[in-house]
Design an enzyme around this catalytic site. Structure first.
Site, PDB file in Angstrom:
ATOM      1  N   GLU A   1      45.718 109.587 -98.474  1.00 38.75           N
ATOM      2  CA  GLU A   1      44.525 110.298 -98.947  1.00 38.75           C
ATOM      3  C   GLU A   1      43.869 111.187 -97.894  1.00 38.75           C
ATOM      4  OE1 GLU A   1      42.703 107.466-102.361  1.00 38.75           O
ATOM      5  OE2 GLU A   1      42.476 106.702-100.334  1.00 38.75           O
TER       6      GLU A   1
HETATM    7  C1  ACM Z   1      45.179 103.471-100.805  1.00 43.63           C
HETATM    8  O1  ACM Z   1      44.860 102.730-101.759  1.00 43.63           O
HETATM    9  N1  ACM Z   1      44.450 104.546-100.520  1.00 43.63           N
HETATM   10  C2  ACM Z   1      46.324 103.194 -99.979  1.00 43.63           C
END
Ligand code: ACM
Length: 500
Positions: free
Chosen positions: A313
């Site tokens: 992310e």
């Molecule tokens: C995640 O749940 N961002 C690895």
């Protein structure tokens, strides 16, 4: 066990995860009492204290460990033997961690080819403890021969959004051991806080150790705390995998070290629960030295071979810069002599063969993961809809999130790891890991309620061959096991899918 489950189902051996072979043999339980002692010599001696400690806790009395076997009844014998004697039923011989347990009217014997097998056998023995009508305790008579399907059987805990202390971590290591898990992945850093002392970068914890979601209390592990957690895990056959999340999820680092931001002005602390906004900068001069210092220090304090570097992310990074930053990170992991583990996004970067890619969002296109596996990476499966145990089990549950949907017990149980990533060579599957994120999870009791019983379901997916798994069978065994959680003071979720 004092609850109704075990008493109501005397025919069910409460063994979770399902062993390869298990038979309840006739006869009264082996009495546990004054004559009970653990016999463990040579290589088995390292496992003696674990077994004696756990039996002692169940009995409420000290159980001694002896090196010599005088042949008298009442011994719990731990023995290292060459592989075939512990045959878990595979044609290829015993995988690491295979074991055999035999309880008859005179003694209990745990045999394995390696110490981890003895530790798993000890967990099976622990699940065979039963309360006898006279108020005492015994071990059910049984013959069990067992071996794990996957080598990586993990539990992840986020201590960054809310800090969870060493006592809670030890409780989780006990639970993980009991379910034959062998990895504890600690998510130590994120936007909201930095939870591991880094000697070369003291401001990380001095400044960002104190913050947490919603302004709740922070906290962090010292180098000594992490060493103690690792020792406690090692005694239970569990390798700690520390995660330093880079190059995204770094607001706490940018707050502590303003020189990591392009203008040098730093950022304020962050106590919300949004994701994806923070990032390192490949062209900021301080970045490479920061990555080197942090990863070298964390590698130096890590007993196990793995370093998890996050990689998820980083939503404000272009692909090029992301790849450059992951390359810097990967080089430091290589230099430190560790094996890189990263979330699925790192599959887009160049990885050394043997690196581990952890799948979490199976709504995304996972072709890069299959490609990375063809180039030599191995894959850990943590599909959120199955293994993210921070997701609510049902919509009305008081804590937890639901962005991946609800994850009821049966959702956590009924899935096949080999089917998650299209085109993935089956041999590339390293294993399975459950994850507990803690944006909304503040207390030890909330942690445990989110994990139990769903962690037992994920553990069975990680350990047991598909042919050994069936929902009705699991539901009966987990119901028979739950009274041991009550006995240990562990809160758990009474899923309506099981007749408890
Ligand atoms: C995640 O749940 N961002 C690895």
């Amino acid at each position: 066990m004092s609850g109704p489950g075990a008493a109501a189902r005397p025919d069910v051996l409460p063994l979770v995860p399902a062993p390869r072979r298990a038979v309840a043999t006739p006869g009264d339980p082996l009495h546990l009492g004054a004559a009970t002692r653990v016999v463990a010599a040579g290589g088995a001696a390292a496992v003696g204290p674990l077994v004696a400690g756990r039996l002692g806790a169940r009995l409420g009395r000290e159980v001694p460990v002896r090196a010599d076997d005088d042949g008298r009844p009442g011994a719990v014998v731990l023995r290292l033997v060459p592989g075939p004697a512990a045959d878990g039923g595979t044609d290829a011989g015993d995988p690491p961690g295979a074991y055999r347990v035999t309880v008859d009217g005179a003694r209990a014997v745990v045999e394995a080819a390696d110490a981890d097998g003895l530790r798993h056998g000890a967990a099976t023995l622990d699940q065979l403890v039963v309360r006898t009508p006279d108020g005492g305790a015994g071990l059910r008579r049984a013959e069990v021969a067992d071996a794990p399907r996957f080598g990586w059987r993990g539990l992840h805990l986020d201590v960054a959004r809310h800090f969870h202390d060493a006592a809670t971590v030890r409780a989780l290591l006990d639970v993980a051991w009991s379910l034959r898990l062998n990895r504890l992945h600690l998510h130590l850093t994120d936007d909201q806080g930095w939870r591991i002392e880094v000697p070369s970068r003291p401001r990380l914890t001095e400044v960002s150790g104190a913050t947490a979601v919603d302004g709740d209390p922070g906290g962090f592990f010292t180098v000594a705390d992490l060493a103690a957690i690792q020792a406690y895990g090692a005694e239970r056959g569990i390798t700690v995998v520390p995660e330093i999340d880079l190059p995204g999820h770094v607001n706490a680092a940018l707050h502590a070290y303003p020189e990591l931001t392009p203008d040098g002005a730093g950022v304020p602390p962050y106590t919300g629960i949004e994701v994806g906004f923070s990032r390192l900068h490949a062209d900021v001069p301080a970045t490479a030295a920061f990555v080197r210092d942090v990863l070298a220090d964390v590698a130096a304090m890590t007993e196990g071979p793995y370093l998890h570097v996050g990689g998820d992310e980083a939503l404000t990074l272009e692909a090029d810069e992301y790849a450059r930053l992951v390359a810097i990170v990967a080089e430091e992991v290589r230099r430190a002599g560790k094996t890189l583990v990263g979330w699925q996004e790192v599959a887009r970067a160049r990885l050394a063969p043997g690196s581990l890619v952890q799948v979490w969002d199976d709504r995304e296109d996972l072709s890069a993961v299959a490609d990375a596996a063809r180039r030599g990476a191995r894959v850990i499966l943590s599909p959120a809809r199955r293994t993210y145990l921070d997701q609510k089990p049902h919509a009305g549950f008081p804590v937890g999130l639901d962005w991946a949907g609800t994850v009821e017990l049966r959702d956590a149980y009924e899935w096949e790891p080999a089917d998650v990533v299209p085109g993935l060579p089956p041999a590339a599957v390293a294993g399975v890991e459950a994850a507990l994120w803690t944006e909304t999870i503040r207390t030890r009791d909330e942690v445990l309620t989110m994990l139990l019983p769903r962690l037992a379901a994920v553990a069975e997916v990680a350990w047991s061959e598909p042919g050994r798994r069936s929902w009705p069978d699991f539901a009966a065994r987990v119901a028979a096991l739950a009274p041991t959680w009550d006995e240990a003071g562990l809160p758990w979720y009474r899923s309506p899918q099981v007749d408890w």
